[in-house]
Design an enzyme around this catalytic site. Structure first.
Site, PDB file in Angstrom:
ATOM      1  N   GLU A 129       0.830  -1.210   0.000  1.00 12.98           N
ATOM      2  CA  GLU A 129       0.000   0.000   0.000  1.00 12.98           C
ATOM      3  C   GLU A 129       0.863   1.257   0.000  1.00 12.98           C
ATOM      4  OE1 GLU A 129      -3.977  -1.613   2.335  1.00 12.98           O
ATOM      5  OE2 GLU A 129      -2.270  -0.872   3.498  1.00 12.98           O
ATOM      6  N   GLU A 188      -2.741 -10.195   3.929  1.00  8.50           N
ATOM      7  CA  GLU A 188      -3.640 -10.016   5.074  1.00  8.50           C
ATOM      8  C   GLU A 188      -4.663 -11.137   5.191  1.00  8.50           C
ATOM      9  OE1 GLU A 188      -2.396  -5.745   3.985  1.00  8.50           O
ATOM     10  OE2 GLU A 188      -2.822  -7.624   2.945  1.00  8.50           O
TER      11      GLU A 188
END
Length: 285
Positions: A139, A159
């Site tokens: 990110e 994740e």
């Protein structure tokens, strides 16, 4: 150029990797795990926790926000390179062990987010990804305007393997860069892709040998820093609008932004320099 904030110490200068001759006004970052080095109007912002693969703690997140805010408010910086220390990792995102520091889910929801700061920076940003870019590290790279990767880099959104999803713009920016199907492949499996595939999927602009990555990123940032700063910042705004507005509105907005740029002193200087066959001197006015 020499100038020292009252809170800046010799220890800070060592951590920032600056010589006395290159000493700039720097923010008090408050941690040795985020380094800021400024040279020729290019800031290099380094996540400096290589033993933990540059995992980001809340303390580091706050320091990153302060560093980006400072870069946005000084004319000493016109482009920023974001990178990670060590050979193995750009960043693996938030330090999982630090996530229990949030007292409630609402505190976690409203945490200081370093990706937000990088993404909304006015100053152009270049990610130099030299190793793992995983989770929040991916990110972070996606939040930068331009991404360069070493041939040793890898990218992933793991994740889901831990029971949650990314929250720093992962789905939105990954799908825009790589396409919905490729984004889904990464988000739903948690598996990593290597640098060559990242280039094929347009996650990065270039793949270079690991040894030359930072030099290439700084060279590119120096070119950006040499351009008219108002125009560069406006180009960032325009790119963001182009991805979010309907076409007619995006075109009208671009025309308005062009008009604003055209009215600046730097634009007049650019026209003079062109007529006089010399390099322009831009002053961010």
């Amino acid at each position: 150029m020499i100038g020292i904030l009252p809170t800046l110490t010799d220890r800070d200068l060592v951590h920032a990797n600056l010589s006395a001759a290159d000493r700039y006004f720097l923010p008090e970052l408050g941690t040795e795990h985020v380094l800021l080095d400024v040279s020729d109007r290019v800031a290099t912002l380094t996540l400096n926790r290589p033993a933990k693969l540059n995992a980001v703690t809340p303390e580091m997140s706050r320091a990153l926000v302060r560093a980006i805010e400072w870069c946005d408010t000084t004319d000493d910086v016109r482009a920023v390179v974001v990178t990670g220390a060590g050979e193995r990792s750009f960043s693996v995102g938030s330090d999982i062990g630090s996530l229990d520091q949030y007292a409630t889910p609402w505190d976690f929801r409203n945490r200081v987010d370093y990706c937000d700061a990088i993404r909304t920076a006015r100053t152009p940003t270049v990610a130099a990804v030299g190793g793992y870019a995983l989770g929040g590290g991916l990110e972070t790279a996606l939040s930068c305007d331009i991404r360069l990767a070493a041939d040793t880099a890898s990218f992933g959104a793991p994740e889901i393997t831990l029971g949650w999803i990314g929250g720093g713009g992962m789905a939105a920016f990954l799908s825009r860069a790589a396409g919905p199907s490729n984004a889904a492949l990464m988000l739903l499996t948690g598996e990593r892709i290597e640098a060559k595939r990242a280039l094929d999927w347009h996650l990065v602009s270039e793949v270079v040998p690991r040894a030359g990555l930072l030099d290439r990123a700084r060279t590119l940032a120096a070119v950006i820093a040499s351009r008219a700063p108002v125009a560069a910042e406006t180009a960032k705004i325009n790119l963001r609008a182009a991805g979010n507005l309907p076409e007619d509105q995006a075109l009208a907005y671009e025309r308005d932004l062009q008009t604003i740029c055209f009215a600046t002193e730097d634009a007049a200087e650019g026209r003079r320099a062109f007529a006089e066959k010399r390099s322009p001197v831009f002053r961010k006015r």
